[in-house]
Design a protein around this motif. Structure first.
Motif, PDB file in Angstrom:
ATOM      1  N   LYS A  60       0.832  -1.202   0.000  1.00 26.30           N
ATOM      2  CA  LYS A  60       0.000   0.000   0.000  1.00 26.30           C
ATOM      3  C   LYS A  60       0.869   1.257   0.000  1.00 26.30           C
ATOM      4  O   LYS A  60       0.589   2.218  -0.724  1.00 26.30           O
ATOM      5  CB  LYS A  60      -0.917   0.002   1.237  1.00 26.30           C
ATOM      6  CG  LYS A  60      -2.091  -0.964   1.144  1.00 26.30           C
ATOM      7  CD  LYS A  60      -2.954  -0.884   2.399  1.00 26.30           C
ATOM      8  CE  LYS A  60      -4.152  -1.823   2.315  1.00 26.30           C
ATOM      9  NZ  LYS A  60      -4.976  -1.789   3.558  1.00 26.30           N
ATOM     10  N   ARG A  61       1.919   1.243   0.813  1.00 27.10           N
ATOM     11  CA  ARG A  61       2.821   2.399   0.844  1.00 27.10           C
ATOM     12  C   ARG A  61       3.596   2.512  -0.468  1.00 27.10           C
ATOM     13  O   ARG A  61       3.821   3.619  -0.972  1.00 27.10           O
ATOM     14  CB  ARG A  61       3.799   2.298   2.018  1.00 27.10           C
ATOM     15  CG  ARG A  61       3.153   2.295   3.377  1.00 27.10           C
ATOM     16  CD  ARG A  61       2.164   3.430   3.569  1.00 27.10           C
ATOM     17  NE  ARG A  61       2.790   4.688   3.922  1.00 27.10           N
ATOM     18  CZ  ARG A  61       2.129   5.820   4.088  1.00 27.10           C
ATOM     19  NH1 ARG A  61       0.817   5.847   3.924  1.00 27.10           N
ATOM     20  NH2 ARG A  61       2.758   6.938   4.404  1.00 27.10           N
ATOM     21  N   PHE A  62       3.979   1.353  -1.028  1.00 29.27           N
ATOM     22  CA  PHE A  62       4.674   1.379  -2.313  1.00 29.27           C
ATOM     23  C   PHE A  62       3.778   2.000  -3.382  1.00 29.27           C
ATOM     24  O   PHE A  62       4.222   2.848  -4.167  1.00 29.27           O
ATOM     25  CB  PHE A  62       5.083  -0.034  -2.722  1.00 29.27           C
ATOM     26  CG  PHE A  62       5.555  -0.119  -4.155  1.00 29.27           C
ATOM     27  CD1 PHE A  62       6.821   0.311  -4.506  1.00 29.27           C
ATOM     28  CD2 PHE A  62       4.717  -0.603  -5.147  1.00 29.27           C
ATOM     29  CE1 PHE A  62       7.250   0.258  -5.828  1.00 29.27           C
ATOM     30  CE2 PHE A  62       5.134  -0.673  -6.469  1.00 29.27           C
ATOM     31  CZ  PHE A  62       6.405  -0.240  -6.806  1.00 29.27           C
ATOM     32  N   ALA A  63       2.509   1.569  -3.435  1.00 32.40           N
ATOM     33  CA  ALA A  63       1.578   2.083  -4.448  1.00 32.40           C
ATOM     34  C   ALA A  63       1.368   3.583  -4.277  1.00 32.40           C
ATOM     35  O   ALA A  63       1.364   4.335  -5.264  1.00 32.40           O
ATOM     36  CB  ALA A  63       0.250   1.333  -4.349  1.00 32.40           C
ATOM     37  N   LEU A  64       1.222   4.024  -3.026  1.00 39.70           N
ATOM     38  CA  LEU A  64       1.035   5.450  -2.767  1.00 39.70           C
ATOM     39  C   LEU A  64       2.293   6.235  -3.156  1.00 39.70           C
ATOM     40  O   LEU A  64       2.211   7.301  -3.784  1.00 39.70           O
ATOM     41  CB  LEU A  64       0.713   5.668  -1.289  1.00 39.70           C
ATOM     42  CG  LEU A  64       0.453   7.108  -0.857  1.00 39.70           C
ATOM     43  CD1 LEU A  64      -0.699   7.728  -1.640  1.00 39.70           C
ATOM     44  CD2 LEU A  64       0.163   7.169   0.651  1.00 39.70           C
ATOM     45  N   GLY A  65       3.452   5.700  -2.800  1.00 38.71           N
ATOM     46  CA  GLY A  65       4.701   6.362  -3.153  1.00 38.71           C
ATOM     47  C   GLY A  65       4.910   6.425  -4.649  1.00 38.71           C
ATOM     48  O   GLY A  65       5.381   7.438  -5.191  1.00 38.71           O
ATOM     49  N   PHE A  66       4.536   5.343  -5.342  1.00 37.27           N
ATOM     50  CA  PHE A  66       4.682   5.310  -6.793  1.00 37.27           C
ATOM     51  C   PHE A  66       3.742   6.319  -7.452  1.00 37.27           C
ATOM     52  O   PHE A  66       4.103   6.964  -8.442  1.00 37.27           O
ATOM     53  CB  PHE A  66       4.402   3.901  -7.327  1.00 37.27           C
ATOM     54  CG  PHE A  66       4.887   3.683  -8.728  1.00 37.27           C
ATOM     55  CD1 PHE A  66       6.224   3.403  -8.972  1.00 37.27           C
ATOM     56  CD2 PHE A  66       4.018   3.774  -9.802  1.00 37.27           C
ATOM     57  CE1 PHE A  66       6.688   3.209 -10.267  1.00 37.27           C
ATOM     58  CE2 PHE A  66       4.467   3.589 -11.102  1.00 37.27           C
ATOM     59  CZ  PHE A  66       5.813   3.298 -11.328  1.00 37.27           C
ATOM     60  N   LEU A  67       2.531   6.466  -6.897  1.00 35.33           N
ATOM     61  CA  LEU A  67       1.592   7.465  -7.408  1.00 35.33           C
ATOM     62  C   LEU A  67       2.174   8.871  -7.251  1.00 35.33           C
ATOM     63  O   LEU A  67       2.101   9.692  -8.185  1.00 35.33           O
ATOM     64  CB  LEU A  67       0.261   7.353  -6.658  1.00 35.33           C
ATOM     65  CG  LEU A  67      -0.800   8.424  -6.984  1.00 35.33           C
ATOM     66  CD1 LEU A  67      -1.215   8.337  -8.453  1.00 35.33           C
ATOM     67  CD2 LEU A  67      -2.014   8.275  -6.071  1.00 35.33           C
ATOM     68  N   CYS A  68       2.755   9.154  -6.093  1.00 35.94           N
ATOM     69  CA  CYS A  68       3.381  10.463  -5.867  1.00 35.94           C
ATOM     70  C   CYS A  68       4.553  10.680  -6.817  1.00 35.94           C
ATOM     71  O   CYS A  68       4.758  11.794  -7.330  1.00 35.94           O
ATOM     72  CB  CYS A  68       3.854  10.577  -4.420  1.00 35.94           C
ATOM     73  SG  CYS A  68       2.517  10.589  -3.204  1.00 35.94           S
ATOM     74  N   LEU A  69       5.304   9.620  -7.068  1.00 36.26           N
ATOM     75  CA  LEU A  69       6.428   9.711  -8.004  1.00 36.26           C
ATOM     76  C   LEU A  69       5.932  10.003  -9.414  1.00 36.26           C
ATOM     77  O   LEU A  69       6.533  10.809 -10.142  1.00 36.26           O
ATOM     78  CB  LEU A  69       7.223   8.400  -7.979  1.00 36.26           C
ATOM     79  CG  LEU A  69       8.477   8.342  -8.860  1.00 36.26           C
ATOM     80  CD1 LEU A  69       9.496   9.378  -8.418  1.00 36.26           C
ATOM     81  CD2 LEU A  69       9.090   6.939  -8.821  1.00 36.26           C
ATOM     82  N   ALA A  70       4.825   9.361  -9.798  1.00 35.88           N
ATOM     83  CA  ALA A  70       4.249   9.589 -11.127  1.00 35.88           C
ATOM     84  C   ALA A  70       3.761  11.040 -11.254  1.00 35.88           C
ATOM     85  O   ALA A  70       3.981  11.681 -12.302  1.00 35.88           O
ATOM     86  CB  ALA A  70       3.097   8.619 -11.371  1.00 35.88           C
ATOM     87  N   ILE A  71       3.123  11.551 -10.195  1.00 33.82           N
ATOM     88  CA  ILE A  71       2.662  12.945 -10.221  1.00 33.82           C
ATOM     89  C   ILE A  71       3.848  13.888 -10.386  1.00 33.82           C
ATOM     90  O   ILE A  71       3.803  14.830 -11.194  1.00 33.82           O
ATOM     91  CB  ILE A  71       1.886  13.276  -8.924  1.00 33.82           C
ATOM     92  CG1 ILE A  71       0.566  12.495  -8.885  1.00 33.82           C
ATOM     93  CG2 ILE A  71       1.624  14.776  -8.809  1.00 33.82           C
ATOM     94  CD1 ILE A  71      -0.166  12.601  -7.561  1.00 33.82           C
TER      95      ILE A  71
END
Length: 464
Positions: A210-221
């Motif tokens: 879950k933290r990985f997915a959230l972090g990856f979303l922030c990285l994509a933004i």
């Protein structure tokens, strides 16, 4: 073979090669954590320490080559100080002085006018770890009744071994970008105590993902929007030619998207710590908690309209470290404001030697001071309290959020542009609006309090 591949990858992503190396190094922490869980969890502590040391050194070599000797030197010197000086104030002061001077020298000899990813970046994280280690070792020799609850959790009852100190320092989940954690927490990890299943690997895969997915979303933004808001645009004639409102809105959007660079790295690194077990934080209301290494409260970061809320949601472990080892240990000064200023001064120097850091943190102190006084005014004024609780609050929230993000980006300008000739140019182009706004508010608050707070409540406050 690897170098050409990295070159092509950095070109295709439009990012500098050091930045690509860094994010790959943070991501590779997940395979490392899986290796630990699947193959090393039941191994003797010596094997686990060696795995953490070798993996951390490999990451250091991948990013900084032979310059990894800087971190190795400081870790070894810190170990010698603990062994030779014991649990003394001299050991704490020597550790603090040596580690900070080494970091300052690194900043001095490697400084440029741009943000560069070099060996000093993970070294500033390591510096806090090693200074904190000296404090925790010193606390371990005190009477437990004289320690706070925080100090008891970190205090070291015995002298750590060389392998423990190196394993703690190079642990792949925190070596490059944090988070901060104590040697005591690391010892508990190696001893298989940080798990929701006693004696077995923790059930932390889902919280970690879950933290990985959230972090990856922030990285994509960040990857999508940051090219539209580069730091360099501030210094162009085109920026200066834009209308005043445009320049202000650009600062707002730039600050918002620029911070995702930090948010993404911290949240992804937190996932690594959770997967390994270091993120385990006991049971609250019958639920296992995995937030021991949380460096970001992303929901609070996105929704709070308060500057204090953003600071409370951002770089949590570093702020907690500064509160525990600087602010609270300055209690003997007998003045919270003085302790707060000293803590911010420490964080300023810790970040680097550029004038932009001084301006950023001094502005942060002034903004927080004004905000706290404004909050006290709203609490004490029946009119403002009713207004804040009325159906008009959504409109107030939107306005407050705009002001919040505009003036959150404003102090970040010198933080990212470093030198006075650059940030002075930008601030001049927006007529120092942030300084003017908060100075006017600060000077207006006493008059507003006189007119909006009933005389009885004002006199009660004075007596308190």
């Amino acid at each position: 073979m690897a170098a050409p591949l990295l070159e092509k990858l950095s070109e295709s992503l439009g990012s500098p090669e050091p930045a690509v190396r860094l994010i790959l190094s943070v991501l590779i922490g997940y395979p490392f954590a899986l290796v630990y869980r699947w193959f090393l969890f039941y191994q003797p502590s010596t094997v686990i320490h060696l795995f953490h040391i070798c993996s951390g050194l490999a990451l250091a070599a991948f990013n900084f080559g032979s310059q990894l000797y800087h971190s190795a030197t400081c870790v070894f010197v810190q170990f010698l100080m603990l062994r030779l000086m014991g649990r003394t104030v001299t050991a704490v002061l020597s550790s603090f002085t040596f580690q900070m001077l080494y970091l300052m020298a690194g900043y001095y000899y490697t400084a440029t006018e741009e943000y560069d990813i070099k060996w000093t970046m993970p070294h500033c994280v390591l510096t806090l770890k090693l200074i904190g280690l000296a404090f925790d070792f010193y606390d371990g020799g005190k009477d437990p009744s004289k320690l706070s609850a925080e100090q008891k959790k970190g205090a070291l009852p015995s002298v750590p071994t060389l392998l423990e100190v190196f394993g703690f320092s190079y642990f792949y989940g925190g070596f490059l970008v944090g988070p901060q954690f104590t040697l005591r927490s690391y010892q508990r990890l190696v001893a298989r105590e940080l798990t929701d299943c006693p004696g077995k690997p923790p059930n932390s895969a889902i919280p970690a993902m879950k933290r990985f997915a959230l972090g990856f979303l922030c990285l994509a933004i960040y990857a999508i929007f940051s090219p539209y808001y580069p730091d360099s645009y501030f210094l162009t004639d085109d920026y200066e030619a834009q209308p005043f409102w445009y320049r202000c809105v650009f600062i707002l959007l730039w600050g918002k998207f620029m911070l995702y660079k930090y948010v993404s790295c911290w949240v992804i690194a937190e996932g690594v710590c959770i997967l390994a077990g270091l993120g385990y934080n006991g049971v609250v209301d019958g639920k296992h908690q995995w937030d021991a290494c949380a460096n970001m409260k992303v929901w609070l970061f996105e929704t709070t309209p308060l500057f204090g809320g953003t600071i409370a949601s951002f770089n949590i472990n570093t702020n907690a470290w500064a509160a525990r080892h600087v602010f609270k240990r300055l209690r003997f000064l007998g003045n919270k404001t003085l302790s707060h200023v000293a803590t911010l001064l420490f964080l300023t120097i810790w970040h680097g030697l550029h004038s932009g850091y001084i301006l950023c943190f001094s502005m942060e102190f002034f903004i927080i001071t004004v905000e706290r006084q404004a909050q006290a005014l709203v609490r004490d004024s029946p009119l403002l309290t009713n207004l804040a609780n009325s159906h008009l609050y959504p409109l107030i929230y939107v306005v407050q959020q705009f002001i919040h993000w505009l003036f959150m980006g404003y102090p970040l300008v010198p933080f990212c542009l470093f030198t006075y000739d650059k940030w002075l140019k930008v601030y001049s182009s927006v007529y120092f609006c942030g300084h003017v706004f908060f100075l006017v508010v600060y000077l207006s608050l006493p008059f507003l309090r006189t007119s909006l707070v009933p005389k009885k409540e004002r006199s009660e406050k004075k007596q308190d």
